[in-house]
Design a protein around this motif. Sequence first.
Motif, PDB file in Angstrom:
ATOM      1  N   UNK A  39       0.863  -0.984  -0.020  1.00 16.11           N
ATOM      2  CA  UNK A  39      -0.054   0.015  -0.022  1.00 16.11           C
ATOM      3  C   UNK A  39       0.829   1.090   0.117  1.00 16.11           C
ATOM      4  N   UNK A  40       1.196   1.560  -1.174  1.00 10.11           N
ATOM      5  CA  UNK A  40       2.017   2.772  -1.388  1.00 10.11           C
ATOM      6  C   UNK A  40       1.382   3.781  -1.921  1.00 10.11           C
ATOM      7  N   UNK A  42       1.621   7.168  -1.788  1.00 11.19           N
ATOM      8  CA  UNK A  42       2.531   8.295  -1.866  1.00 11.19           C
ATOM      9  C   UNK A  42       2.354   9.006  -3.234  1.00 11.19           C
ATOM     10  N   UNK A  43       2.779  10.214  -3.235  1.00  7.94           N
ATOM     11  CA  UNK A  43       2.722  11.325  -4.481  1.00  7.94           C
ATOM     12  C   UNK A  43       3.135  10.549  -5.833  1.00  7.94           C
ATOM     13  N   UNK A  44       4.261   9.883  -5.526  1.00  8.06           N
ATOM     14  CA  UNK A  44       5.019   9.484  -6.971  1.00  8.06           C
ATOM     15  C   UNK A  44       4.943   7.997  -6.868  1.00  8.06           C
ATOM     16  N   UNK A  45       4.216   7.353  -6.212  1.00  9.04           N
ATOM     17  CA  UNK A  45       3.812   5.911  -6.097  1.00  9.04           C
ATOM     18  C   UNK A  45       3.505   5.423  -7.419  1.00  9.04           C
ATOM     19  N   UNK A  63       7.270  -6.807  -6.040  1.00  6.18           N
ATOM     20  CA  UNK A  63       8.637  -6.894  -7.214  1.00  6.18           C
ATOM     21  C   UNK A  63       9.633  -5.723  -6.618  1.00  6.18           C
ATOM     22  N   UNK A  64       9.071  -4.636  -6.507  1.00  7.57           N
ATOM     23  CA  UNK A  64      10.144  -3.574  -6.391  1.00  7.57           C
ATOM     24  C   UNK A  64      10.838  -3.672  -5.047  1.00  7.57           C
ATOM     25  N   UNK A  65      10.189  -4.212  -3.858  1.00  4.83           N
ATOM     26  CA  UNK A  65      10.938  -4.118  -2.840  1.00  4.83           C
ATOM     27  C   UNK A  65      12.226  -5.278  -3.022  1.00  4.83           C
ATOM     28  N   UNK A 162       8.697   1.417  -4.424  1.00  2.99           N
ATOM     29  CA  UNK A 162       7.454   1.310  -5.352  1.00  2.99           C
ATOM     30  C   UNK A 162       7.348   2.997  -5.576  1.00  2.99           C
ATOM     31  N   UNK A 163       8.185   3.721  -5.350  1.00  2.00           N
ATOM     32  CA  UNK A 163       8.163   5.226  -5.907  1.00  2.00           C
ATOM     33  C   UNK A 163       8.843   5.468  -7.268  1.00  2.00           C
TER      34      UNK A 163
END
Lengths: 196, 300
Positions: A39-40, A42-45, A63-65, A162-163
């Motif tokens: 659950x990201x 954020x503004x640029x997620x 997968x980003x992590x 994930x940003x």
Amino acid sequence: MKKNKKLIILLASLLLLAGCGSKTSNQPAKSTTTNESTKNTGENAFPTFEANDFEGNAVDNSLFSKNAVTVVNFWFNGCDPCVEELPKLNALNEKLKKKGAELIGINVEAGNGETVLKESKKILEKQGATYRNLYFSNKSSLLEYSSKLEGFPTTFLIDRNGNIVGDPILGSIDDEDSLKKVNQRIDEIIAKDKTK
Amino acid sequence: MDKKSKISAIRHFFQKRNTIQAIATMLTNIHLPNFLKGTIYKGNLKTVCVPGLNCYSCPGATGSCPIGAFQAVVGSSKFQFSYYITGILIFFGVILGRFICGFLCPFGWFQDLLYKIPFKKLSTKKLKPLRYLKYVILVVMVCLLPVLVTNSLGMGRPFFCKYICPQGVLEGAIPLSLASSNVRSALGNLFAFKGIILTVVIVISILFYRPFCKWFCPLGAFYSLFNKVSLLHYRVDENKCKSCGKCAKTCKMDVDIIKSSTHPECIRCGECIKACPTNAISVQWKLEKMKKEGNKHEKE
């Protein structure tokens, strides 16, 4: 004189029409779906998504992590510059692997059926691109997201959370100069990731 | 409508050409807010072609450019020819011929406006052989190269759009790059090269009347083939004509309408109609003519 005046007004309005700059962000709208594990918001997620890789495995934002940086390249089969840059992207991915980063492709039309998917696979094979590629269904948030991209190919740099970092890269990354810039940006994100 | 009022209505119509061109350009680029957003309309109407030369990538574009769409189809690995777009082009051509150039094409209007800039004006009469260049561009850059020059996967490039079309820079690259920093950072040598082409076309359009239409435009080349058969056509009444030569003198496309009322270079701008002192030149619909002839036969 009157005629000239009319002409000047016409030309000026034409110039205005062509020249209206704007500070409006051209980044595609962020997805609003939040029902998945990462659950990201954020503004640029990068939008929360579900997709499949070309082997059929389910993939989502988790997968980003796994990497400090994930380079995400949006492309489609009929896009000549996208297909042309595939070998360069493959070479980039080989380098990235050693740095703890990964490049993945997202083919925006491969979810349209088995025939298109097969064609996509054939293109990758012919161009010698072995890195991971994803496709998504019509229900995926990526459908709307990719339809709002300014052009193809578009490449995003995404951090471990994930940003999206920095501006998306519009157009091919096929010359030395743009490749150098991308590498620099990737190194900066990796360096930041290490300090955390 | 009696004959006199019909003639005055036609004259009135041609006097409004500038306004009609402005409206046509507006309708061809209806999505005005997109100029501020720096985005392109990608809806269903984009599957249809507009009649004039108008870039798909213009933020305001209502439909696709026929020349761009044709190249995109023949350049793809799946097709060698685009029946759909050729069909649309023939349809436009058969109905209107190069009236499209004179009244509906946004790039034609752009050149008309440039020519109005008060500056030294040069004649193109001695440069007539250059007219054939547009047919070479149509065949080579639009039809052949996108099909023949392909990568290993059989994909071609839209050669005319990519390497020549100044309308693409004017309507696509410039407004998009002004509104979007991402597009700006993607600009490179190709943009510079095409920027030079656009600049040259602008400069020569101030000096000559519609040089792009006369010498380079593949769409004009295509429509010119239909001037002979188009439903909308000009007719010269030989009984009224005094052979004063005013029509040929006034024609900025270097056409002598008395010699050929269906000349491929005629963009049906109506300047000769306005210039004729005896109202010998008129606009007609072939359907009308056919109907009249049909009625005659019936009476007989």
